[in-house]
Scaffold this motif. Structure first.
Motif, PDB file in Angstrom:
ATOM      1  N   UNK A 198      35.049  46.488  32.341  1.00  0.00           N
ATOM      2  CA  UNK A 198      35.417  46.177  33.565  1.00  0.00           C
ATOM      3  C   UNK A 198      36.552  47.131  33.916  1.00  0.00           C
ATOM      4  N   UNK A 199      37.273  47.577  32.836  1.00  0.00           N
ATOM      5  CA  UNK A 199      38.516  48.634  33.049  1.00  0.00           C
ATOM      6  C   UNK A 199      37.869  49.961  33.768  1.00  0.00           C
ATOM      7  N   UNK A 204      37.013  53.695  38.147  1.00  0.00           N
ATOM      8  CA  UNK A 204      35.852  54.442  38.858  1.00  0.00           C
ATOM      9  C   UNK A 204      35.963  54.214  40.159  1.00  0.00           C
ATOM     10  N   UNK A 205      35.979  52.594  40.525  1.00  0.00           N
ATOM     11  CA  UNK A 205      36.020  52.275  41.871  1.00  0.00           C
ATOM     12  C   UNK A 205      37.231  52.858  42.679  1.00  0.00           C
ATOM     13  N   UNK A 206      38.292  53.130  42.033  1.00  0.00           N
ATOM     14  CA  UNK A 206      39.417  53.905  42.557  1.00  0.00           C
ATOM     15  C   UNK A 206      39.379  55.346  42.825  1.00  0.00           C
ATOM     16  N   UNK A 207      37.833  55.887  42.485  1.00  0.00           N
ATOM     17  CA  UNK A 207      37.798  57.229  42.833  1.00  0.00           C
ATOM     18  C   UNK A 207      38.192  58.269  41.625  1.00  0.00           C
ATOM     19  N   UNK A 208      38.287  57.718  40.261  1.00  0.00           N
ATOM     20  CA  UNK A 208      38.902  58.483  39.209  1.00  0.00           C
ATOM     21  C   UNK A 208      37.327  59.079  38.478  1.00  0.00           C
ATOM     22  N   UNK A 212      39.553  61.440  33.585  1.00  0.00           N
ATOM     23  CA  UNK A 212      40.837  60.292  33.855  1.00  0.00           C
ATOM     24  C   UNK A 212      40.665  59.350  33.347  1.00  0.00           C
TER      25      UNK A 212
ATOM     26  N   UNK B 118      34.030  56.763  46.261  1.00  0.00           N
ATOM     27  CA  UNK B 118      34.615  55.475  45.620  1.00  0.00           C
ATOM     28  C   UNK B 118      36.148  55.248  46.213  1.00  0.00           C
ATOM     29  N   UNK B 119      36.745  56.451  46.370  1.00  0.00           N
ATOM     30  CA  UNK B 119      37.973  56.175  46.912  1.00  0.00           C
ATOM     31  C   UNK B 119      38.015  55.818  48.424  1.00  0.00           C
ATOM     32  N   UNK B 123      37.107  48.503  45.429  1.00  0.00           N
ATOM     33  CA  UNK B 123      36.175  47.422  44.849  1.00  0.00           C
ATOM     34  C   UNK B 123      37.376  46.483  44.272  1.00  0.00           C
ATOM     35  N   UNK B 125      37.093  43.053  41.756  1.00  0.00           N
ATOM     36  CA  UNK B 125      36.026  42.541  40.804  1.00  0.00           C
ATOM     37  C   UNK B 125      36.293  40.910  40.908  1.00  0.00           C
ATOM     38  N   UNK B 129      41.172  42.453  36.671  1.00  0.00           N
ATOM     39  CA  UNK B 129      41.235  43.423  35.812  1.00  0.00           C
ATOM     40  C   UNK B 129      42.278  44.442  35.868  1.00  0.00           C
ATOM     41  N   UNK B 130      43.598  44.028  36.146  1.00  0.00           N
ATOM     42  CA  UNK B 130      44.453  44.983  36.013  1.00  0.00           C
ATOM     43  C   UNK B 130      44.473  45.722  34.722  1.00  0.00           C
ATOM     44  N   UNK B 143      45.431  54.506  41.243  1.00  0.00           N
ATOM     45  CA  UNK B 143      44.175  55.057  42.223  1.00  0.00           C
ATOM     46  C   UNK B 143      44.887  56.397  42.585  1.00  0.00           C
ATOM     47  N   UNK B 146      44.716  59.115  39.851  1.00  0.00           N
ATOM     48  CA  UNK B 146      43.550  59.423  39.656  1.00  0.00           C
ATOM     49  C   UNK B 146      43.187  60.600  40.770  1.00  0.00           C
ATOM     50  N   UNK B 188      47.338  38.476  39.546  1.00  0.00           N
ATOM     51  CA  UNK B 188      46.679  39.491  38.999  1.00  0.00           C
ATOM     52  C   UNK B 188      45.578  40.094  39.873  1.00  0.00           C
ATOM     53  N   UNK B 195      45.967  47.363  44.148  1.00  0.00           N
ATOM     54  CA  UNK B 195      45.708  48.663  43.637  1.00  0.00           C
ATOM     55  C   UNK B 195      44.415  49.463  44.367  1.00  0.00           C
ATOM     56  N   UNK B 196      43.589  48.340  44.725  1.00  0.00           N
ATOM     57  CA  UNK B 196      42.579  49.067  45.508  1.00  0.00           C
ATOM     58  C   UNK B 196      42.988  49.570  47.119  1.00  0.00           C
ATOM     59  N   UNK B 199      44.839  53.200  47.530  1.00  0.00           N
ATOM     60  CA  UNK B 199      43.998  54.352  47.910  1.00  0.00           C
ATOM     61  C   UNK B 199      43.593  54.504  49.403  1.00  0.00           C
TER      62      UNK B 199
END
Lengths: 314, 291
Positions: A198-199, A204-208, A212, B118-119, B123, B125, B129-130, B143, B146, B188, B195-196, B199
């Motif tokens: 999940x991490x 990846x969902x943040x565009x990494x 990275x 994806x940016x 997403x 979840x 999941x921080x 983000x 990244x 969290x 966090x999402x 970006x």
């Protein structure tokens, strides 16, 4: 089958079933208590069988070795006693520097290589890489004398010996590096696999990009377990004798050269045991105590670091 | 939460604070005005090792609205959601067929690199999941980092803005360096939303974002969604029909077919799905006859 069940259903009323189960439980109670006590005794016996010798090693090493732990013993190099001064055996500084040099350099090479290798194996998906992963795992069980033999045949004889270097610390470094790489790689890869998926998905969902994700998410998370694996491999290497015994020769002087002969703590124990001088043989207890202490300190240090870095994590 | 709810009312005036009764709510859902399509799905199917998980999905996600996907377990909601930002690319043997277009560009066969896609499509979840190895600040900034943004002043500003949008700024502004694991479950999850959001995605995918949270935290996140849709289009998967009715403007109903593959049964405005569905199976589901 099904008719049996139906018959049972018809014959036994619910109240009778309860009585039956309770009567059976009462009847079996004594036997169950006996069995669980027998099992408990078996566990206690196995504890004793395992731990009496394990404790006795440490107890004997400390008991016989503690009076060797003097600054003189630690700071002077080994001496070959002559026939008139049988007790003039010197100390272990040559073996300490040899151990630090050979294991230190081997670690400096093996750790980065193993971490990179574990990342490659972790990220790879193909059949070839799968085979490589399996191969690495098999190499963990490689007999250490084979590594020694391989380095002797493939490195020392054709290259080093040809240039006049028969016994060198370098050959020992190569041998220990080869021994440590599979151990460390497998441990580091297992640590990476241990990171919940999940991490990496979140990253990846943040565009990494994958690199990275590896450096910023997977590696920091896996670090404590990687460190544990690295330290375990290192303490194994520190105590190894077979992979270096016939490669590094002996050195009675303290020196830091990779091209000269060296003595390490385990090889000094080997050579001392081989001697017929009772003082040299007795000094093995002292060397053993230094070796055990070093391994304990390595393990405890890594545990402290791991506990620190796990703090604040849920 | 007092200031939060007033913000909610200001920004989406027809949307009263959520109540329990679906009927009374449905009256207040704004009429289905024509909206700009931001993500369109045509005949989308996802297969894993040639086993179909979900198929025949075609609908349009409208800009600045909340689109919910409902249906029983196994109907392919989450599978479909993960196809929208190409998370299935990681799974060996997963194939997404059909067309998914973001602003008219095919996200699988077009020229958008996956990481950049994806940016643009963030997403959240199912379980919060921080990143456990990072502080609260670093989580929100992650983000942007990244994506190569390092400027401290920009990051500081973006972190504050994202946390404010996620209604978390006030409670964490004094402890930005604390580990993310020190927050409660609901906090969290809002951190993950922040966090999402940091970006600046165009679409935010939410995969049952409240399923592991208590009712109060769930309420916070639902409240949040009605303000968030002003800045980001939301697609949410939920098991909870009341939640879909409360938070979404459009609704997709999916159901597992006889061959255990999920399929889209009906897509319409949430109002229509919950008051006057075209398909009998939708009616049965929302009336609680199964699922």
């Amino acid at each position: 089958m099904s008719t049996d069940v139906v018959e049972l259903d018809q014959e036994v009323e619910p109240e009778d079933r309860r009585a039956f189960v309770q009567r059976q439980s009462r009847e079996h109670y004594g036997r169950r208590v006996f069995l669980s006590r027998a099992f408990l005794s078996l566990l206690i016996v196995s504890l004793l069988v395992a731990f009496i010798p394990l404790f006795s090693i440490v107890q004997n090493v400390i008991g016989h070795g503690w009076h060797f732990l003097t600054w003189r013993f630690l700071s002077t190099p080994e001496q070959q006693p002559d026939i008139f001064h049988q007790s003039a055996i010197g100390g272990v500084s040559n073996a300490i520097t040899g151990t630090v040099l050979i294991d230190g350099v081997a670690m400096l090479v093996a750790v980065p290589l193993s971490i990179l290798l574990s990342m490659a194996l972790f990220e790879s998906k193909g059949r070839l890489m799968h085979a490589l992963r399996l191969y690495t795992e098999v190499m963990v069980g490689l007999p250490s004398i084979l590594v020694s033999f391989f380095v002797f045949a493939m490195v020392v004889t054709p290259f080093l010996a040809a240039s006049g270097y028969y016994f060198t610390a370098l050959a020992g470094v190569i041998s220990l590096t080869l021994l440590m790489i599979p151990l460390m790689t497998v441990a580091c890869e297992a640590a990476l696999r241990d990171v919940p998926v999940t991490y990496s998905e979140a990253a990846l969902a943040l565009g990494a990009r994958k690199s990275r994700v590896m450096m910023r998410v997977l590696l920091p998370y896996a670090f404590p377990r990687m460190l544990t694996g690295i330290m375990l491999s290192l303490s194994r290497a520190v105590g190894e004798t077979a992979p270096i015994l016939f490669l590094i020769g002996t050195s009675l002087v303290t020196n830091w050269s990779l091209w000269s002969e060296q003595t390490t703590l385990p090889t000094q124990i080997f050579h001392n045991l081989d001697s017929n001088n009772p003082y040299l043989r007795n000094a093995c207890w002292g060397i053993a105590l230094i070796l055990i202490t070093a391994v304990f300190v390595l393990n405890l240090t890594s545990r402290v670091i791991v506990a620190r870095s796990l703090r604040g994590r849920k | 939460m007092m200031d939060m709810s007033s913000v909610t009312n200001e920004m989406t005036e027809p949307f009263a604070p959520p109540t329990i009764s679906i009927g009374s709510l449905v009256d207040q859902i704004p009429s289905n005005a024509p909206a700009e399509t931001v993500l369109s799905l045509r005949d989308v199917a996802v297969t894993f090792n040639s086993k179909v998980a979900v198929r025949d999905v075609s609908f349009d996600v409208a800009k600045n609205r909340v689109t919910s996907m409902i249906g029983p377990s196994g109907s392919g909601k989450t599978t479909l959601l993960r196809a929208m930002n190409r998370l299935h690319d990681l799974t060996k043997g997963a194939v997404v067929s059909g067309t998914l277009e973001l602003d008219g560009e095919d996200i699988y066969r077009g020229s958008i690199p996956t990481t950049l896609l994806r940016s643009r499509i963030g997403m959240v979840f199912q379980r919060p999941n921080p990143f456990p190895t990072m502080s609260i600040y670093d989580n929100v900034a992650s983000g942007l980092r990244f994506n190569g943004i390092k400027k401290k002043a920009f990051l500081d500003d973006a972190v504050e803005h994202a946390l404010t949008s996620a209604a978390l700024w006030e409670s964490v502004k004094g402890r930005m360096k604390a580990a993310a694991g020190t927050l409660s479950g609901g906090e969290q999850q809002r951190l993950c939303i922040a966090r999402a959001l940091a970006v600046e995605p165009e679409i935010l995918l939410m995969d049952e974002p409240t399923s592991s949270l208590d009712p109060v935290s769930t309420q916070h996140i639902e409240d949040l969604m009605s303000t968030l849709k002003e800045i980001v289009t939301i697609v949410i998967v939920t098991h909870n029909m009341q939640q879909a009715a409360r938070v979404s403007d459009d609704c997709a109903f999916l159901l597992m077919g006889e061959d255990r593959a999920g399929e889209l049964i009906e897509f319409a405005s949430t109002e229509k799905i919950f008051t006057n569905p075209s398909d009998k199976r939708t009616l049965d589901y929302i009336q609680g006859r199964f699922g």
